[in-house]
Design a protein around this motif. Structure first.
Motif, mmCIF file in Angstrom:
data_model
loop_
_atom_site.group_PDB
_atom_site.id
_atom_site.type_symbol
_atom_site.label_atom_id
_atom_site.label_comp_id
_atom_site.label_asym_id
_atom_site.label_seq_id
_atom_site.Cartn_x
_atom_site.Cartn_y
_atom_site.Cartn_z
ATOM 1 N N GLY A 196 -56.917 -30.061 -40.325
ATOM 2 C CA GLY A 196 -55.612 -29.926 -41.048
ATOM 3 C C GLY A 196 -54.792 -28.850 -40.580
ATOM 4 N N PRO A 197 -53.793 -28.822 -40.878
ATOM 5 C CA PRO A 197 -52.208 -28.359 -40.707
ATOM 6 C C PRO A 197 -52.618 -26.470 -40.978
ATOM 7 C CG PRO A 197 -51.709 -29.285 -42.707
ATOM 8 C CD PRO A 197 -53.317 -30.161 -41.650
ATOM 9 N N GLY A 257 -54.439 -30.302 -46.450
ATOM 10 C CA GLY A 257 -55.897 -31.565 -45.413
ATOM 11 C C GLY A 257 -55.457 -32.997 -47.249
ATOM 12 N N ALA A 258 -56.816 -33.673 -47.239
ATOM 13 C CA ALA A 258 -56.489 -34.561 -48.998
ATOM 14 C C ALA A 258 -57.648 -34.337 -49.530
ATOM 15 C CB ALA A 258 -55.993 -36.338 -48.132
ATOM 16 N N ALA A 259 -57.268 -34.739 -50.884
ATOM 17 C CA ALA A 259 -58.947 -34.728 -51.339
ATOM 18 C C ALA A 259 -59.903 -35.305 -50.995
ATOM 19 C CB ALA A 259 -58.476 -34.942 -53.189
ATOM 20 N N THR A 303 -68.729 -16.235 -44.863
ATOM 21 C CA THR A 303 -67.629 -17.013 -44.737
ATOM 22 C C THR A 303 -66.749 -17.346 -45.903
ATOM 23 O OG1 THR A 303 -69.084 -18.381 -43.959
ATOM 24 C CG2 THR A 303 -67.124 -17.475 -42.087
ATOM 25 N N ALA A 304 -66.429 -17.472 -46.418
ATOM 26 C CA ALA A 304 -66.096 -18.516 -47.596
ATOM 27 C C ALA A 304 -65.047 -19.265 -48.126
ATOM 28 C CB ALA A 304 -65.177 -17.257 -48.839
ATOM 29 N N TYR A 305 -65.890 -20.319 -48.356
ATOM 30 C CA TYR A 305 -64.772 -21.671 -48.379
ATOM 31 C C TYR A 305 -64.069 -21.805 -50.371
ATOM 32 C CZ TYR A 305 -68.141 -22.052 -44.543
ATOM 33 O OH TYR A 305 -68.341 -20.735 -43.191
ATOM 34 N N ALA A 306 -63.326 -21.559 -50.609
ATOM 35 C CA ALA A 306 -62.724 -21.957 -51.785
ATOM 36 C C ALA A 306 -61.579 -22.757 -52.106
ATOM 37 C CB ALA A 306 -62.056 -21.112 -52.261
ATOM 38 N N SER A 317 -56.238 -23.865 -57.787
ATOM 39 C CA SER A 317 -55.503 -24.453 -56.934
ATOM 40 C C SER A 317 -53.982 -24.868 -57.421
ATOM 41 C CB SER A 317 -55.651 -24.405 -54.996
ATOM 42 O OG SER A 317 -54.110 -24.295 -54.158
ATOM 43 N N ASP A 318 -52.894 -25.025 -56.698
ATOM 44 C CA ASP A 318 -51.340 -26.025 -56.601
ATOM 45 C C ASP A 318 -51.125 -27.474 -55.839
ATOM 46 O OD1 ASP A 318 -50.431 -24.602 -54.596
ATOM 47 O OD2 ASP A 318 -48.452 -23.567 -55.821
ATOM 48 N N ARG A 319 -52.321 -27.237 -54.807
ATOM 49 C CA ARG A 319 -52.426 -27.934 -54.145
ATOM 50 C C ARG A 319 -53.340 -28.197 -53.717
ATOM 51 N NH1 ARG A 319 -48.910 -27.335 -48.664
ATOM 52 N NH2 ARG A 319 -50.289 -29.538 -48.000
ATOM 53 N N VAL A 320 -53.949 -29.819 -52.810
ATOM 54 C CA VAL A 320 -55.340 -30.159 -51.922
ATOM 55 C C VAL A 320 -55.193 -28.808 -50.448
ATOM 56 C CG1 VAL A 320 -56.407 -31.287 -51.339
ATOM 57 C CG2 VAL A 320 -55.529 -32.233 -52.757
#
Length: 313
Positions: free
Chosen positions: A202-203, A220-222, A258-261, A288-291
């Protein structure tokens, strides 16, 4: 016999006018107020100095730097956050400190964040442990040895070879890896950090900023796949760290995690061994306010720029 004395002793012979009764009530009120103020005065020792309260002692202790390998609890801290900031498993920290209830920590409390018997200087965040010399980068199994350190001032990722080169990266050996460094035993100085891959496609919508953003934000997308960036073991899976949402933390060796939030769904649980590229979560917008995926690389608990550890897209 005075009026006040008579009132105090309960004499029945005193006859008071309304005005006298008013004066007496006022006088007794003043005496009561003085008594209250005396009761609230601080206790002093024989030198006249105030004896510090528990709150004052805690405040004074909070200003004392913790010894190497320890952390002093600050307001708002949780054991989960302390573990993340020091690159440890919160279960281990609880065991090292005999904490039967991990939620019961107090401001000013000293918490051991390095294993008993460990090299505390090397295990304390902020101590430089960057590799010296050249050498191919290799993956290190979970629980491996600490990598060799150098003098303070070294910058992670600033070595001549990018950290993603190595036999396990599929990109071959780093350019100049075979070259020797005068006066350095290159066999002992080879780096031993994981060969990370991108955890999602993703970007990039947010880059590393030590003060404002401790990692990389990938859009990215949900429901998009979130993959383990390297082999390791899950040391946290949950939503107990404010600001991270549904979070997974993977420990890769004694140095890196590593962390993935902000995930929508978590596919692994604490204690699971994972392999590089394995799907561990689905992208989402929790807390978060966005995906997006917020991805962090931490070295000895200190956040570092993931772009210095990831291959080019």
């Amino acid at each position: 016999m005075s009026i006040l004395r008579a009132l105090r002793e309960g004499s029945a012979d005193v006859r008071l006018t309304a005005a006298q009764r008013g004066v007496c009530v006022l006088a007794l009120s003043v005496l009561a107020a003085c008594s209250t103020r005396m009761d609230m005065a601080p206790v002093v020792d024989r030198t006249g100095a105030p004896i510090p309260t528990d709150a004052a002692q805690a405040a004074a202790a909070a200003n004392v730097p913790p010894p190497p390998g320890y952390y002093r609890v600050k307001p708002g801290d949780t054991l989960y956050r302390i573990a993340l900031e020091n690159g440890q498993n919160y279960h281990d920290i609880a065991a090292w400190n005999n904490l039967t209830n991990p939620n019961q920590i107090e401001v000013g409390q000293l918490v051991r964040v390095a294993p008993p018997g460990a090299n505390l200087a090397a295990a304390t965040p902020g101590v430089a442990t960057a590799p010296i010399g050249g050498g191919a980068v290799q993956s290190q199994p979970l629980g491996g040895a600490q990598q060799p350190g150098v003098t303070a001032g070294a910058t992670p990722g600033a070595a001549a070879q990018p950290p993603y080169y190595g036999p396990s990266s599929g990109m071959g050996a780093a350019p100049g890896a075979a070259a020797s460094v005068p006066g350095v035993d290159n066999s002992a100085a080879a780096a031993t950090q994981p060969a990370f891959i991108w955890p999602a496609r993703g970007p990039i919508i947010g880059t590393f900023d030590e003060a404002k953003n401790k990692g990389l934000n990938i859009g990215g997308a949900a429901g998009d796949a979130v993959n383990a960036s390297a082999d390791g073991r899950v040391v946290y899976s949950g939503n107990g760290l404010r600001g991270y949402g549904n979070l997974i933390i993977i420990k890769h060796d004694a140095t890196f995690l590593t962390a993935y939030a902000h995930n929508r769904a978590l596919m692994v649980k604490e204690g699971d061994a994972v392999t590089k590229g394995q799907k561990i979560a689905e992208m989402g917008n929790s807390d978060s306010d966005r995906v997006m995926l917020h991805f962090e690389v931490r070295r000895q608990g200190k956040p570092v720029d993931p772009l210095k550890y990831l291959p080019p897209q």
